[in-house]
Design a protein around this motif. Structure first.
Motif, PDB file in Angstrom:
ATOM      1  N   ASP A 267      44.492  34.738  48.766  1.00 12.71           N
ATOM      2  CA  ASP A 267      44.065  33.603  49.586  1.00 12.71           C
ATOM      3  C   ASP A 267      42.821  32.942  48.997  1.00 12.71           C
ATOM      4  O   ASP A 267      42.714  31.708  48.967  1.00 12.71           O
ATOM      5  CB  ASP A 267      43.777  34.065  51.017  1.00 12.71           C
ATOM      6  CG  ASP A 267      45.051  34.470  51.762  1.00 12.71           C
ATOM      7  OD1 ASP A 267      46.140  34.080  51.321  1.00 12.71           O
ATOM      8  OD2 ASP A 267      44.928  35.196  52.772  1.00 12.71           O
ATOM      9  N   ILE A 268      41.876  33.761  48.541  1.00 11.38           N
ATOM     10  CA  ILE A 268      40.655  33.216  47.919  1.00 11.38           C
ATOM     11  C   ILE A 268      41.014  32.463  46.652  1.00 11.38           C
ATOM     12  O   ILE A 268      40.520  31.349  46.385  1.00 11.38           O
ATOM     13  CB  ILE A 268      39.663  34.352  47.612  1.00 11.38           C
ATOM     14  CG1 ILE A 268      39.211  35.031  48.906  1.00 11.38           C
ATOM     15  CG2 ILE A 268      38.454  33.820  46.835  1.00 11.38           C
ATOM     16  CD1 ILE A 268      38.401  36.300  48.691  1.00 11.38           C
ATOM     17  N   LEU A 269      41.893  33.052  45.828  1.00 12.37           N
ATOM     18  CA  LEU A 269      42.303  32.406  44.579  1.00 12.37           C
ATOM     19  C   LEU A 269      42.988  31.073  44.845  1.00 12.37           C
ATOM     20  O   LEU A 269      42.678  30.059  44.191  1.00 12.37           O
ATOM     21  CB  LEU A 269      43.240  33.338  43.800  1.00 12.37           C
ATOM     22  CG  LEU A 269      43.864  32.771  42.523  1.00 12.37           C
ATOM     23  CD1 LEU A 269      42.784  32.390  41.516  1.00 12.37           C
ATOM     24  CD2 LEU A 269      44.838  33.774  41.907  1.00 12.37           C
ATOM     25  N   THR A 284      47.217  37.223  36.033  1.00 16.42           N
ATOM     26  CA  THR A 284      46.732  38.526  35.568  1.00 16.42           C
ATOM     27  C   THR A 284      46.184  39.310  36.754  1.00 16.42           C
ATOM     28  O   THR A 284      45.422  38.767  37.561  1.00 16.42           O
ATOM     29  CB  THR A 284      45.636  38.357  34.501  1.00 16.42           C
ATOM     30  OG1 THR A 284      46.185  37.681  33.368  1.00 16.42           O
ATOM     31  CG2 THR A 284      45.094  39.720  34.048  1.00 16.42           C
ATOM     32  N   MET A 285      46.572  40.569  36.841  1.00 17.74           N
ATOM     33  CA  MET A 285      46.049  41.472  37.870  1.00 17.74           C
ATOM     34  C   MET A 285      45.143  42.490  37.205  1.00 17.74           C
ATOM     35  O   MET A 285      45.510  43.111  36.210  1.00 17.74           O
ATOM     36  CB  MET A 285      47.186  42.189  38.586  1.00 17.74           C
ATOM     37  CG  MET A 285      46.714  43.130  39.684  1.00 17.74           C
ATOM     38  SD  MET A 285      48.084  43.778  40.688  1.00 17.74           S
ATOM     39  CE  MET A 285      48.972  44.731  39.446  1.00 17.74           C
ATOM     40  N   LYS A 286      43.945  42.630  37.746  1.00 21.03           N
ATOM     41  CA  LYS A 286      42.956  43.570  37.228  1.00 21.03           C
ATOM     42  C   LYS A 286      42.812  44.714  38.216  1.00 21.03           C
ATOM     43  O   LYS A 286      42.658  44.488  39.420  1.00 21.03           O
ATOM     44  CB  LYS A 286      41.615  42.844  37.039  1.00 21.03           C
ATOM     45  CG  LYS A 286      40.440  43.705  36.648  1.00 21.03           C
ATOM     46  CD  LYS A 286      39.200  42.812  36.528  1.00 21.03           C
ATOM     47  CE  LYS A 286      37.935  43.575  36.318  1.00 21.03           C
ATOM     48  NZ  LYS A 286      36.745  42.683  36.286  1.00 21.03           N
ATOM     49  N   LEU A 331      38.510  48.534  42.725  1.00 19.91           N
ATOM     50  CA  LEU A 331      38.419  47.078  42.551  1.00 19.91           C
ATOM     51  C   LEU A 331      39.785  46.514  42.223  1.00 19.91           C
ATOM     52  O   LEU A 331      40.552  47.104  41.456  1.00 19.91           O
ATOM     53  CB  LEU A 331      37.436  46.735  41.430  1.00 19.91           C
ATOM     54  CG  LEU A 331      37.257  45.264  41.052  1.00 19.91           C
ATOM     55  CD1 LEU A 331      35.825  44.987  40.593  1.00 19.91           C
ATOM     56  CD2 LEU A 331      38.224  44.830  39.939  1.00 19.91           C
ATOM     57  N   LEU A 332      40.088  45.351  42.810  1.00 22.50           N
ATOM     58  CA  LEU A 332      41.283  44.587  42.468  1.00 22.50           C
ATOM     59  C   LEU A 332      40.894  43.144  42.192  1.00 22.50           C
ATOM     60  O   LEU A 332      39.960  42.607  42.811  1.00 22.50           O
ATOM     61  CB  LEU A 332      42.293  44.615  43.623  1.00 22.50           C
ATOM     62  CG  LEU A 332      43.077  45.903  43.850  1.00 22.50           C
ATOM     63  CD1 LEU A 332      43.835  45.813  45.173  1.00 22.50           C
ATOM     64  CD2 LEU A 332      44.025  46.184  42.699  1.00 22.50           C
ATOM     65  N   GLY A 333      41.609  42.511  41.277  1.00 21.00           N
ATOM     66  CA  GLY A 333      41.352  41.111  40.982  1.00 21.00           C
ATOM     67  C   GLY A 333      42.625  40.399  40.570  1.00 21.00           C
ATOM     68  O   GLY A 333      43.551  41.004  40.025  1.00 21.00           O
ATOM     69  N   LEU A 334      42.677  39.094  40.852  1.00 22.50           N
ATOM     70  CA  LEU A 334      43.776  38.238  40.417  1.00 22.50           C
ATOM     71  C   LEU A 334      43.186  37.002  39.751  1.00 22.50           C
ATOM     72  O   LEU A 334      42.186  36.445  40.227  1.00 22.50           O
ATOM     73  CB  LEU A 334      44.639  37.805  41.608  1.00 22.50           C
ATOM     74  CG  LEU A 334      45.432  38.883  42.346  1.00 22.50           C
ATOM     75  CD1 LEU A 334      46.065  38.294  43.611  1.00 22.50           C
ATOM     76  CD2 LEU A 334      46.511  39.485  41.451  1.00 22.50           C
ATOM     77  N   SER A 335      43.792  36.572  38.652  1.00 22.27           N
ATOM     78  CA  SER A 335      43.328  35.351  37.988  1.00 22.27           C
ATOM     79  C   SER A 335      44.505  34.628  37.368  1.00 22.27           C
ATOM     80  O   SER A 335      45.533  35.243  37.047  1.00 22.27           O
ATOM     81  CB  SER A 335      42.288  35.686  36.912  1.00 22.27           C
ATOM     82  OG  SER A 335      42.853  36.473  35.881  1.00 22.27           O
ATOM     83  N   ILE A 336      44.359  33.321  37.211  1.00 20.04           N
ATOM     84  CA  ILE A 336      45.375  32.544  36.509  1.00 20.04           C
ATOM     85  C   ILE A 336      44.759  31.975  35.236  1.00 20.04           C
ATOM     86  O   ILE A 336      43.567  31.670  35.169  1.00 20.04           O
ATOM     87  CB  ILE A 336      45.957  31.406  37.380  1.00 20.04           C
ATOM     88  CG1 ILE A 336      44.849  30.450  37.848  1.00 20.04           C
ATOM     89  CG2 ILE A 336      46.735  31.951  38.550  1.00 20.04           C
ATOM     90  CD1 ILE A 336      45.397  29.129  38.347  1.00 20.04           C
TER      91      ILE A 336
END
Length: 355
Positions: A267-269, A284-286, A331-336
């Motif tokens: 949602d934040i992304l 990409t998932m971190k 920690l989890l992260g999502l980026s495009i």
């Protein structure tokens, strides 16, 4: 031959906090969360003497320095100071490439003041920054970005260092490989095993040998070992990725917990993508585990990633690439990435080519 300056503010976030709160002056300060899950965003030089560094877990920083004072970040304040500093840069040149709030490259080959000496310009800029913000900056001056960046780190804090054209290659030859910008800890260890301890050792390897061992980066290493860096100072630097991440107060151990948190991060992304009119083709998932081991998983598609359903579908697919049944995730992260802005920028350049 270019005249490039790299300006790097000294312990920027921590220095702003010490300036705005005189009681913090001379004391070890870390900007960041103080909880077990917190991370140090910046450390004052008093804290660095104890081994406290940015990106270090707060729990480790507190053990290294029991008297460490944690301060919550005030990014609005840091951005306001950064804007003041940038105004000073523009007094001398429009060729300013910010790398972050606290550092930038300046091309002063042809400058607004018609000053022949880049060193004098750097000294003036440092003086004006100190006068306007009460903060110190370090400056590196040389013929390209790599050398200027290297030079700015020599005499920190409040440093000024010049690598002249006729000394550039000799300076690089004597430089320890760990101090090469762009060579991280893992790469440095790999180079040490190859017998590469400094720039002179690096020069002994051919471009093809380095490319075989390090891929595309190998060609970069070959050139910087010879003090060659043709990158221009780009005032219109294009963002390469957009993301969001979260460090959790307690480790995630259940698949349902992981998916719930990924939904929140998604949602934040998506909100950030909408605000900046950004879309991309790679997600990409971190994932960082409780022992600080980290993995990334990526998926590229032919269509633009621009809505919630696409992101959810892609991260669900990425989750299947590792076992989530017996994990502890901190920690989890999502980026495009592969963004539309990059495509547009490339296209605009292509249209101007003359044959």
């Amino acid at each position: 031959m270019r005249k490039i300056i790299h300006i790097d503010m000294d312990a920027f976030y921590a220095s702003v906090e010490q300036r705005d709160n005189p009681e913090l002056k001379g004391k070890p300060v870390a900007v960041g969360g103080s909880s077990d899950r917190g991370v140090v965003a910046a450390a004052s030089y008093e804290a660095r003497k104890f081994g406290v560094r940015s990106a270090m877990p707060s729990s480790i920083a507190a053990r290294k320095c029991p008297d460490l004072i944690f301060i919550k970040p005030r990014f609005d304040a840091y951005k306001a100071v950064s804007n003041q500093i940038r105004e000073i840069f523009f007094e001398y040149t429009d060729l300013v490439e910010p790398l972050s709030l606290d550092e930038a490259y300046l091309d002063v080959t042809h400058n607004k003041m018609n000053m022949p000496s880049a060193t004098l310009i750097a000294r003036e800029i440092k003086s004006k920054i100190k006068e306007k913000t009460q903060l110190t900056a370090s400056a590196g001056i040389s013929i390209n970005k790599f050398l200027a960046k290297t030079a700015s780190d020599v005499n920190k804090p409040d440093g000024l260092f010049l690598i002249p054209p006729d000394q550039a290659e000799a300076y690089i030859e004597s430089l320890p490989i760990e101090r090469f910008f762009g060579i991280g800890k893992v790469t440095a260890e790999k180079m040490h095993k190859m017998g590469i301890k400094n720039g002179l050792d690096l020069k002994k390897y051919s471009e093809s040998d380095l490319a075989i061992r390090f891929g595309k980066s190998g060609r970069y290493y070959y050139r910087i070992a010879r003090a060659i860096d043709d990158r221009e100072v780009n005032p219109h630097r294009i963002r390469k990725s957009l993301g969001a991440e979260n460090t959790f107060l307690h480790d995630l151990t259940q698949p349902d917990e992981i998916r719930k948190e990924l939904e929140n991060i998604k949602d934040i992304l998506i909100n950030r993508m909408k605000r900046s009119s950004t879309k991309g083709k790679t997600l990409t998932m971190k994932v960082k585990f409780h022992d600080f081991q980290q993995i990334t998983r990526s998926k590229t598609i032919t269509k633009w990633i621009e809505n919630e359903n696409q992101v959810t579908s892609l991260y669900e697919e990425l989750l299947t690439t590792f076992d989530t049944s017996d994990v502890k995730i901190r920690l989890l992260g999502l980026s495009i990435s592969n963004l539309n802005h990059e495509i547009e920028e490339t296209a605009s350049y292509q249209l101007t080519l003359k044959f």
